[in-house]
Design a protein around this motif. Structure first.
Motif, PDB file in Angstrom:
ATOM      1  N   ARG A   1      19.412  -0.207 -25.605  1.00  0.00           N
ATOM      2  CA  ARG A   1      18.688   1.017 -25.291  1.00  0.00           C
ATOM      3  C   ARG A   1      17.332   0.678 -24.703  1.00  0.00           C
ATOM      4  N   GLU A   2      16.765   1.634 -24.003  1.00  0.00           N
ATOM      5  CA  GLU A   2      15.390   1.488 -23.547  1.00  0.00           C
ATOM      6  C   GLU A   2      14.455   1.544 -24.754  1.00  0.00           C
ATOM      7  N   VAL A   3      13.374   0.782 -24.690  1.00  0.00           N
ATOM      8  CA  VAL A   3      12.372   0.872 -25.746  1.00  0.00           C
ATOM      9  C   VAL A   3      11.745   2.256 -25.688  1.00  0.00           C
ATOM     10  N   PRO A   4      11.750   3.019 -26.793  1.00  0.00           N
ATOM     11  CA  PRO A   4      11.232   4.392 -26.753  1.00  0.00           C
ATOM     12  C   PRO A   4       9.706   4.416 -26.694  1.00  0.00           C
ATOM     13  N   GLU A   5       9.167   5.561 -26.305  1.00  0.00           N
ATOM     14  CA  GLU A   5       7.718   5.750 -26.285  1.00  0.00           C
ATOM     15  C   GLU A   5       7.313   6.679 -27.418  1.00  0.00           C
ATOM     16  N   PRO A   6       6.219   6.362 -28.113  1.00  0.00           N
ATOM     17  CA  PRO A   6       5.788   7.233 -29.207  1.00  0.00           C
ATOM     18  C   PRO A   6       5.190   8.534 -28.692  1.00  0.00           C
ATOM     19  N   GLY A   7       5.496   9.627 -29.366  1.00  0.00           N
ATOM     20  CA  GLY A   7       4.943  10.919 -29.009  1.00  0.00           C
ATOM     21  C   GLY A   7       3.738  11.256 -29.863  1.00  0.00           C
ATOM     22  N   GLN A   8       3.363  12.520 -29.871  1.00  0.00           N
ATOM     23  CA  GLN A   8       2.230  12.992 -30.651  1.00  0.00           C
ATOM     24  C   GLN A   8       2.412  12.648 -32.123  1.00  0.00           C
ATOM     25  N   GLY A   9       1.405  11.970 -32.682  1.00  0.00           N
ATOM     26  CA  GLY A   9       1.434  11.630 -34.098  1.00  0.00           C
ATOM     27  C   GLY A   9       2.380  10.503 -34.466  1.00  0.00           C
ATOM     28  N   GLU A  10       2.857   9.765 -33.485  1.00  0.00           N
ATOM     29  CA  GLU A  10       3.840   8.704 -33.733  1.00  0.00           C
ATOM     30  C   GLU A  10       3.317   7.334 -33.338  1.00  0.00           C
ATOM     31  N   VAL A  11       3.943   6.306 -33.897  1.00  0.00           N
ATOM     32  CA  VAL A  11       3.673   4.924 -33.501  1.00  0.00           C
ATOM     33  C   VAL A  11       4.991   4.247 -33.144  1.00  0.00           C
ATOM     34  N   LEU A  12       4.907   3.317 -32.222  1.00  0.00           N
ATOM     35  CA  LEU A  12       6.045   2.455 -31.893  1.00  0.00           C
ATOM     36  C   LEU A  12       5.875   1.172 -32.697  1.00  0.00           C
ATOM     37  N   VAL A  13       6.890   0.845 -33.510  1.00  0.00           N
ATOM     38  CA  VAL A  13       6.835  -0.351 -34.347  1.00  0.00           C
ATOM     39  C   VAL A  13       7.841  -1.372 -33.837  1.00  0.00           C
ATOM     40  N   LYS A  14       7.336  -2.573 -33.560  1.00  0.00           N
ATOM     41  CA  LYS A  14       8.226  -3.701 -33.249  1.00  0.00           C
ATOM     42  C   LYS A  14       8.712  -4.247 -34.581  1.00  0.00           C
ATOM     43  N   ILE A  15      10.008  -4.147 -34.811  1.00  0.00           N
ATOM     44  CA  ILE A  15      10.546  -4.432 -36.136  1.00  0.00           C
ATOM     45  C   ILE A  15      10.707  -5.932 -36.366  1.00  0.00           C
ATOM     46  N   ILE A  16      10.248  -6.345 -37.530  1.00  0.00           N
ATOM     47  CA  ILE A  16      10.427  -7.723 -37.969  1.00  0.00           C
ATOM     48  C   ILE A  16      11.666  -7.838 -38.851  1.00  0.00           C
ATOM     49  N   ALA A  17      11.823  -6.866 -39.745  1.00  0.00           N
ATOM     50  CA  ALA A  17      12.940  -6.929 -40.694  1.00  0.00           C
ATOM     51  C   ALA A  17      13.333  -5.530 -41.132  1.00  0.00           C
TER      52      ALA A  17
ATOM     53  N   VAL B   1       5.332  -4.479 -36.824  1.00  0.00           N
ATOM     54  CA  VAL B   1       3.961  -4.451 -36.310  1.00  0.00           C
ATOM     55  C   VAL B   1       3.830  -3.285 -35.345  1.00  0.00           C
ATOM     56  N   VAL B   2       2.738  -2.527 -35.451  1.00  0.00           N
ATOM     57  CA  VAL B   2       2.506  -1.415 -34.538  1.00  0.00           C
ATOM     58  C   VAL B   2       2.300  -1.961 -33.129  1.00  0.00           C
ATOM     59  N   ALA B   3       3.197  -1.570 -32.213  1.00  0.00           N
ATOM     60  CA  ALA B   3       3.134  -2.062 -30.829  1.00  0.00           C
ATOM     61  C   ALA B   3       2.438  -1.078 -29.902  1.00  0.00           C
ATOM     62  N   ALA B   4       2.467   0.205 -30.230  1.00  0.00           N
ATOM     63  CA  ALA B   4       1.823   1.233 -29.412  1.00  0.00           C
ATOM     64  C   ALA B   4       1.612   2.469 -30.263  1.00  0.00           C
ATOM     65  N   ALA B   5       0.601   3.258 -29.901  1.00  0.00           N
ATOM     66  CA  ALA B   5       0.295   4.489 -30.620  1.00  0.00           C
ATOM     67  C   ALA B   5       0.389   5.667 -29.674  1.00  0.00           C
TER      68      ALA B   5
ATOM     69  N   VAL C   1       2.976  -3.139 -40.804  1.00  0.00           N
ATOM     70  CA  VAL C   1       3.284  -1.925 -41.566  1.00  0.00           C
ATOM     71  C   VAL C   1       4.714  -1.964 -42.102  1.00  0.00           C
ATOM     72  N   GLY C   2       4.966  -1.057 -43.033  1.00  0.00           N
ATOM     73  CA  GLY C   2       6.317  -0.819 -43.512  1.00  0.00           C
ATOM     74  C   GLY C   2       6.636   0.652 -43.398  1.00  0.00           C
ATOM     75  N   ALA C   3       7.915   0.975 -43.363  1.00  0.00           N
ATOM     76  CA  ALA C   3       8.370   2.370 -43.325  1.00  0.00           C
ATOM     77  C   ALA C   3       9.491   2.535 -44.327  1.00  0.00           C
ATOM     78  N   GLN C   4       9.603   3.736 -44.893  1.00  0.00           N
ATOM     79  CA  GLN C   4      10.469   3.981 -46.032  1.00  0.00           C
ATOM     80  C   GLN C   4      11.496   5.078 -45.756  1.00  0.00           C
ATOM     81  N   PHE C   5      12.232   5.401 -46.802  1.00  0.00           N
ATOM     82  CA  PHE C   5      13.252   6.450 -46.805  1.00  0.00           C
ATOM     83  C   PHE C   5      12.688   7.779 -46.299  1.00  0.00           C
TER      84      PHE C   5
ATOM     85  N   ALA D   1      17.297  -1.812 -35.300  1.00  0.00           N
ATOM     86  CA  ALA D   1      16.979  -1.919 -33.875  1.00  0.00           C
ATOM     87  C   ALA D   1      15.719  -2.770 -33.739  1.00  0.00           C
ATOM     88  N   GLU D   2      15.452  -3.223 -32.526  1.00  0.00           N
ATOM     89  CA  GLU D   2      14.280  -4.073 -32.311  1.00  0.00           C
ATOM     90  C   GLU D   2      12.975  -3.294 -32.320  1.00  0.00           C
TER      91      GLU D   2
END
Length: 336
Positions: A18-34, A65-69, A82-86, A120-121
Protein backbone atom coordinates in the motif's frame (compact mmCIF):
# COMPACT_ATOMS: atom_id res chain seq x y z
CA UNK A 1 4.47 -0.23 2.51
CA UNK A 2 4.12 -3.95 3.21
CA UNK A 3 0.81 -4.67 4.95
CA UNK A 4 -1.25 -7.58 6.27
CA UNK A 5 -5.01 -7.18 5.88
CA UNK A 6 -7.93 -9.05 7.46
CA UNK A 7 -10.41 -9.29 4.60
CA UNK A 8 -13.22 -11.39 6.13
CA UNK A 9 -14.08 -13.78 8.95
CA UNK A 10 -12.44 -17.22 8.70
CA UNK A 11 -10.02 -16.02 6.02
CA UNK A 12 -6.24 -15.87 6.52
CA UNK A 13 -4.50 -12.53 6.42
CA UNK A 14 -3.77 -11.23 2.93
CA UNK A 15 -0.45 -9.52 2.24
CA UNK A 16 -0.25 -6.49 0.00
CA UNK A 17 1.67 -3.33 -0.79
CA UNK A 18 0.00 0.00 0.00
CA UNK A 19 0.96 3.62 -0.29
CA UNK A 20 2.25 5.15 2.93
CA UNK A 21 -0.77 7.07 4.31
CA UNK A 22 -0.74 10.74 5.27
CA UNK A 23 -1.89 11.86 8.72
CA UNK A 24 -4.98 14.04 8.88
CA UNK A 25 -6.21 16.52 11.46
CA UNK A 26 -5.19 15.42 14.94
CA UNK A 27 -3.25 12.41 13.65
CA UNK A 28 0.34 11.21 13.50
CA UNK A 29 2.05 8.86 11.09
CA UNK A 30 4.01 6.22 13.02
CA UNK A 31 6.79 4.18 11.46
CA UNK A 32 6.24 0.87 13.19
CA UNK A 33 9.05 -0.94 14.92
CA UNK A 34 7.04 -3.78 16.42
CA UNK A 35 3.49 -5.07 16.85
CA UNK A 36 2.51 -7.84 19.24
CA UNK A 37 0.21 -10.65 18.15
CA UNK A 38 -2.72 -10.61 20.58
CA UNK A 39 -5.61 -13.04 21.09
CA UNK A 40 -7.90 -10.18 20.08
CA UNK A 41 -6.41 -10.42 16.58
CA UNK A 42 -7.44 -14.06 16.46
CA UNK A 43 -10.90 -13.14 17.77
CA UNK A 44 -11.22 -10.70 14.87
CA UNK A 45 -10.51 -13.42 12.32
CA UNK A 46 -12.84 -15.87 14.06
CA UNK A 47 -15.75 -13.45 13.90
CA UNK A 48 -16.02 -12.56 17.59
CA UNK A 49 -16.07 -8.81 16.87
CA UNK A 50 -19.42 -7.93 15.26
CA UNK A 51 -18.35 -4.26 15.11
CA UNK A 52 -15.30 -5.10 12.98
CA UNK A 53 -14.78 -3.18 9.77
CA UNK A 54 -13.42 -5.35 6.96
CA UNK A 55 -11.00 -4.98 5.32
CA UNK A 56 -8.90 -3.83 8.27
CA UNK A 57 -5.24 -3.99 9.25
CA UNK A 58 -5.11 -5.87 12.59
CA UNK A 59 -2.81 -5.18 15.52
CA UNK A 60 -3.00 -2.95 18.59
CA UNK A 61 0.23 -3.71 20.49
CA UNK A 62 2.17 -1.10 18.53
CA UNK A 63 5.51 0.59 19.11
CA UNK A 64 7.28 2.90 16.69
CA UNK A 65 8.50 6.40 15.97
CA UNK A 66 6.46 9.43 14.92
CA UNK A 67 7.40 10.02 11.27
CA UNK A 68 5.01 12.90 10.49
CA UNK A 69 2.34 14.98 12.20
CA UNK A 70 -0.96 16.07 10.72
CA UNK A 71 -2.56 19.53 10.93
CA UNK A 72 -3.12 20.77 14.47
CA UNK A 73 -0.65 18.36 16.06
CA UNK A 74 2.21 19.82 18.09
CA UNK A 75 2.66 16.77 20.31
CA UNK A 76 4.10 14.19 20.17
CA UNK A 77 6.89 15.65 18.08
CA UNK A 78 8.35 13.96 15.02
CA UNK A 79 11.04 11.52 16.16
CA UNK A 80 9.31 10.59 19.44
CA UNK A 81 9.22 6.89 20.34
CA UNK A 82 5.61 5.99 21.06
CA UNK A 83 3.25 3.11 21.64
CA UNK A 84 -0.39 2.64 20.65
CA UNK A 85 -3.01 0.46 22.30
CA UNK A 86 -6.38 -1.26 21.90
CA UNK A 87 -8.24 2.03 22.45
CA UNK A 88 -7.71 4.09 19.32
CA UNK A 89 -10.15 6.99 19.69
CA UNK A 90 -13.16 8.19 21.65
CA UNK A 91 -15.83 10.87 21.42
CA UNK A 92 -13.93 13.20 23.82
CA UNK A 93 -17.22 14.73 25.02
CA UNK A 94 -19.08 12.17 27.17
CA UNK A 95 -18.78 12.03 30.96
CA UNK A 96 -16.37 9.09 30.74
CA UNK A 97 -14.05 10.89 28.33
CA UNK A 98 -13.90 14.17 30.27
CA UNK A 99 -13.10 12.19 33.44
CA UNK A 100 -10.20 10.47 31.69
CA UNK A 101 -11.90 7.08 31.37
CA UNK A 102 -12.05 6.98 27.59
CA UNK A 103 -12.05 3.17 27.62
CA UNK A 104 -15.68 3.41 28.84
CA UNK A 105 -16.78 5.80 26.07
CA UNK A 106 -19.85 4.36 24.31
CA UNK A 107 -18.45 5.62 21.00
CA UNK A 108 -14.88 4.43 21.44
CA UNK A 109 -13.01 3.09 18.41
CA UNK A 110 -10.70 0.10 18.60
CA UNK A 111 -7.35 -0.12 16.88
CA UNK A 112 -7.06 -3.09 14.55
CA UNK A 113 -10.81 -3.72 14.66
CA UNK A 114 -12.45 -0.61 13.22
CA UNK A 115 -9.25 1.41 12.63
CA UNK A 116 -6.18 0.16 10.79
CA UNK A 117 -3.58 -1.14 13.21
CA UNK A 118 0.00 -2.30 13.39
CA UNK A 119 0.37 -5.23 10.97
CA UNK A 120 2.02 -2.82 8.56
CA UNK A 121 5.19 -0.76 8.19
CA UNK A 122 3.33 2.48 8.95
CA UNK A 123 0.10 3.42 10.72
CA UNK A 124 -1.91 6.62 11.05
CA UNK A 125 -3.02 7.00 14.67
CA UNK A 126 -4.80 9.62 16.74
CA UNK A 127 -2.17 11.81 18.41
CA UNK A 128 -4.09 11.88 21.71
CA UNK A 129 -4.10 8.10 21.88
CA UNK A 130 -0.41 7.35 21.44
CA UNK A 131 1.86 7.21 24.47
CA UNK A 132 5.55 8.20 24.58
CA UNK A 133 7.75 5.30 25.64
CA UNK A 134 9.86 5.79 28.78
CA UNK A 135 13.49 6.43 27.98
CA UNK A 136 15.51 3.24 27.67
CA UNK A 137 12.52 0.93 27.25
CA UNK A 138 13.19 -1.56 24.43
CA UNK A 139 10.43 -0.87 21.87
CA UNK A 140 10.29 -4.48 20.65
CA UNK A 141 10.00 -6.00 24.12
CA UNK A 142 7.57 -3.22 25.08
CA UNK A 143 5.08 -3.98 22.30
CA UNK A 144 3.06 -6.56 24.31
CA UNK A 145 2.88 -4.10 27.20
CA UNK A 146 0.52 -2.02 25.06
CA UNK A 147 -2.23 -4.60 25.61
CA UNK A 148 -1.12 -7.61 27.69
CA UNK A 149 0.77 -5.37 30.10
CA UNK A 150 -1.97 -2.76 30.29
CA UNK A 151 -4.64 -5.42 30.81
CA UNK A 152 -2.69 -7.03 33.65
CA UNK A 153 -1.62 -3.83 35.37
CA UNK A 154 -4.94 -2.04 35.15
CA UNK A 155 -6.92 -5.16 36.01
CA UNK A 156 -5.01 -5.46 39.27
CA UNK A 157 -5.59 -1.78 40.04
CA UNK A 158 -9.29 -1.93 39.23
CA UNK A 159 -9.52 -4.97 41.51
CA UNK A 160 -8.19 -2.90 44.40
CA UNK A 161 -4.75 -4.45 44.90
CA UNK A 162 -2.73 -3.18 47.87
CA UNK A 163 0.64 -4.02 49.35
CA UNK A 164 -1.12 -6.32 51.84
CA UNK A 165 -3.24 -8.17 49.28
CA UNK A 166 -3.26 -11.89 48.69
CA UNK A 167 -3.64 -12.21 44.91
CA UNK A 168 -4.50 -15.45 43.12
CA UNK A 169 -3.70 -15.48 39.39
CA UNK A 170 -5.45 -18.08 37.24
CA UNK A 171 -3.41 -18.83 34.11
CA UNK A 172 0.24 -17.89 33.73
CA UNK A 173 0.36 -17.17 29.99
CA UNK A 174 1.15 -13.80 28.43
CA UNK A 175 -1.22 -11.69 30.55
CA UNK A 176 -1.10 -13.90 33.63
CA UNK A 177 2.70 -13.95 33.87
CA UNK A 178 2.79 -10.16 33.74
CA UNK A 179 0.06 -9.98 36.40
CA UNK A 180 2.15 -12.21 38.67
CA UNK A 181 5.21 -10.00 38.29
CA UNK A 182 3.26 -6.76 38.68
CA UNK A 183 1.51 -8.02 41.81
CA UNK A 184 4.81 -9.11 43.38
CA UNK A 185 6.37 -5.74 42.53
CA UNK A 186 3.38 -4.00 44.16
CA UNK A 187 4.17 -5.86 47.37
CA UNK A 188 1.31 -8.35 47.25
CA UNK A 189 1.51 -12.04 48.10
CA UNK A 190 0.75 -14.20 45.07
CA UNK A 191 -0.67 -17.65 44.47
CA UNK A 192 -0.93 -19.12 40.97
CA UNK A 193 -3.67 -21.51 39.89
CA UNK A 194 -3.01 -23.90 36.99
CA UNK A 195 -4.42 -27.16 35.72
CA UNK A 196 -1.32 -29.17 36.56
CA UNK A 197 1.91 -28.59 38.47
CA UNK A 198 3.82 -28.23 35.20
CA UNK A 199 4.04 -24.45 35.62
CA UNK A 200 4.93 -24.41 39.31
CA UNK A 201 8.66 -23.81 38.94
CA UNK A 202 8.14 -20.87 36.58
CA UNK A 203 5.46 -19.37 38.84
CA UNK A 204 7.73 -19.54 41.88
CA UNK A 205 10.57 -18.03 39.88
CA UNK A 206 8.30 -15.05 39.15
CA UNK A 207 7.69 -14.61 42.87
CA UNK A 208 4.58 -16.66 43.62
CA UNK A 209 4.55 -18.15 47.13
CA UNK A 210 1.93 -20.79 46.36
CA UNK A 211 0.92 -22.92 43.40
CA UNK A 212 -2.45 -24.66 43.21
CA UNK A 213 -2.93 -27.44 40.64
CA UNK A 214 -6.64 -27.93 40.00
CA UNK A 215 -6.12 -31.55 38.96
CA UNK A 216 -5.00 -32.26 42.52
CA UNK A 217 -7.13 -29.95 44.67
CA UNK A 218 -10.20 -27.75 44.71
CA UNK A 219 -8.97 -24.19 44.01
CA UNK A 220 -11.54 -22.49 46.26
CA UNK A 221 -10.72 -24.73 49.22
CA UNK A 222 -6.99 -24.30 48.63
CA UNK A 223 -7.40 -20.51 48.61
CA UNK A 224 -9.49 -20.59 51.79
CA UNK A 225 -6.59 -22.39 53.47
CA UNK A 226 -4.33 -19.49 52.46
CA UNK A 227 -4.86 -17.26 55.53
CA UNK A 228 -8.60 -17.06 54.92
CA UNK A 229 -8.70 -16.61 51.16
CA UNK A 230 -7.56 -14.34 48.38
CA UNK A 231 -8.40 -10.65 48.43
CA UNK A 232 -8.26 -10.60 44.65
CA UNK A 233 -8.61 -13.38 42.09
CA UNK A 234 -7.27 -12.38 38.68
CA UNK A 235 -8.52 -14.69 35.92
CA UNK A 236 -6.20 -14.54 32.92
CA UNK A 237 -7.26 -17.93 31.57
CA UNK A 238 -9.65 -18.07 28.57
CA UNK A 239 -12.14 -19.94 30.75
CA UNK A 240 -15.15 -18.59 32.61
CA UNK A 241 -15.58 -21.87 34.48
CA UNK A 242 -12.05 -21.67 35.89
CA UNK A 243 -12.89 -18.31 37.44
CA UNK A 244 -16.19 -19.56 38.83
CA UNK A 245 -14.52 -22.60 40.40
CA UNK A 246 -12.16 -20.40 42.41
CA UNK A 247 -14.69 -17.70 43.34
CA UNK A 248 -15.60 -18.87 46.83
CA UNK A 249 -11.88 -18.88 47.66
CA UNK A 250 -12.17 -15.11 48.05
CA UNK A 251 -11.79 -13.58 51.50
CA UNK A 252 -14.63 -11.30 52.66
CA UNK A 253 -14.86 -8.13 50.56
CA UNK A 254 -12.74 -9.84 47.91
CA UNK A 255 -12.96 -9.24 44.18
CA UNK A 256 -12.86 -11.51 41.14
CA UNK A 257 -11.43 -9.73 38.09
CA UNK A 258 -11.85 -11.42 34.73
CA UNK A 259 -9.62 -10.38 31.87
CA UNK A 260 -9.96 -13.82 30.34
CA UNK A 261 -13.22 -15.70 29.87
CA UNK A 262 -14.88 -18.22 27.60
CA UNK A 263 -18.23 -18.35 25.80
CA UNK A 264 -20.06 -19.90 28.74
CA UNK A 265 -21.92 -17.52 31.10
CA UNK A 266 -20.47 -16.68 34.50
CA UNK A 267 -22.57 -18.38 37.21
CA UNK A 268 -21.77 -17.41 40.82
CA UNK A 269 -23.29 -18.47 44.15
CA UNK A 270 -25.38 -15.61 45.52
CA UNK A 271 -25.45 -16.61 49.22
CA UNK A 272 -21.64 -16.50 49.72
CA UNK A 273 -21.61 -13.23 47.76
CA UNK A 274 -24.24 -11.73 50.05
CA UNK A 275 -22.73 -13.01 53.29
CA UNK A 276 -19.18 -11.92 52.44
CA UNK A 277 -19.75 -8.87 50.21
CA UNK A 278 -17.91 -10.45 47.30
CA UNK A 279 -17.46 -8.64 44.01
CA UNK A 280 -17.02 -9.71 40.38
CA UNK A 281 -16.01 -7.56 37.42
CA UNK A 282 -14.61 -7.76 33.90
CA UNK A 283 -12.01 -5.12 33.18
CA UNK A 284 -11.51 -3.87 29.61
CA UNK A 285 -7.95 -2.81 28.81
CA UNK A 286 -7.47 0.80 29.95
CA UNK A 287 -7.44 4.51 29.15
CA UNK A 288 -4.43 6.62 28.08
CA UNK A 289 -3.52 7.50 31.68
CA UNK A 290 -3.52 3.78 32.55
CA UNK A 291 -1.18 3.16 29.63
CA UNK A 292 1.27 5.75 30.91
CA UNK A 293 1.22 4.24 34.38
CA UNK A 294 1.72 0.73 33.00
CA UNK A 295 4.77 1.73 30.97
CA UNK A 296 6.28 3.78 33.81
CA UNK A 297 5.81 0.94 36.31
CA UNK A 298 7.19 -1.64 33.88
CA UNK A 299 10.27 0.48 33.22
CA UNK A 300 10.85 1.21 36.90
CA UNK A 301 10.65 -2.47 37.86
CA UNK A 302 12.22 -3.90 34.69
CA UNK A 303 9.12 -5.95 33.89
CA UNK A 304 9.07 -7.03 30.25
CA UNK A 305 7.37 -10.03 28.66
CA UNK A 306 9.08 -13.02 27.14
CA UNK A 307 8.50 -12.99 23.39
CA UNK A 308 9.49 -14.45 20.05
CA UNK A 309 10.33 -12.07 17.22
CA UNK A 310 8.69 -12.93 13.88
CA UNK A 311 8.28 -11.34 10.47
CA UNK A 312 4.97 -10.06 9.13
CA UNK A 313 4.63 -13.02 6.77
CA UNK A 314 4.74 -15.32 9.81
CA UNK A 315 1.60 -13.75 11.31
CA UNK A 316 -0.83 -16.35 9.91
CA UNK A 317 1.25 -19.18 11.36
CA UNK A 318 1.44 -17.43 14.75
CA UNK A 319 -2.33 -16.93 14.82
CA UNK A 320 -2.95 -20.54 13.80
CA UNK A 321 -0.71 -21.77 16.62
CA UNK A 322 -2.61 -19.53 19.03
CA UNK A 323 -5.90 -21.01 17.84
CA UNK A 324 -4.56 -24.51 18.59
CA UNK A 325 -3.36 -23.44 22.03
CA UNK A 326 0.28 -23.92 21.04
CA UNK A 327 1.44 -20.32 20.88
CA UNK A 328 4.28 -20.56 23.45
CA UNK A 329 5.92 -17.20 24.05
CA UNK A 330 4.10 -14.11 22.82
CA UNK A 331 4.86 -13.39 19.16
CA UNK A 332 6.00 -9.89 18.22
CA UNK A 333 6.12 -8.80 14.59
CA UNK A 334 9.20 -6.70 13.93
CA UNK A 335 10.00 -4.42 11.03
CA UNK A 336 13.64 -3.90 10.05
Amino acid sequence: MFTAVATAVDEPLAFTEREVPEPGQGEVLVKIIACGVCHTDLDLLQGHWPIARFPVVPGHEITGVVAAAGPGVSWPEVGTSVGAQFLGDSCRRCDHCVRGEQILCPRKRITGIVMDGGYAEYAVLKADFVTPLPQGLDPVAAAPLMCAGLTAFNGLRQGGITATSRVAVIGAGGVGSLAIRYAVAMGARVAVIGRSDRGEAAAREMGAERFIATQDSDPAEALKAWDGGANLIFNAAPSTSAAAAAFTGLAPDGTLVLVGYGPEPLTLPTRPMALNRLHAMINPSGSPHDMRDTLAFSAAHDILPEFTSIGLRDANAALAAMARGHAGKRSVITFG
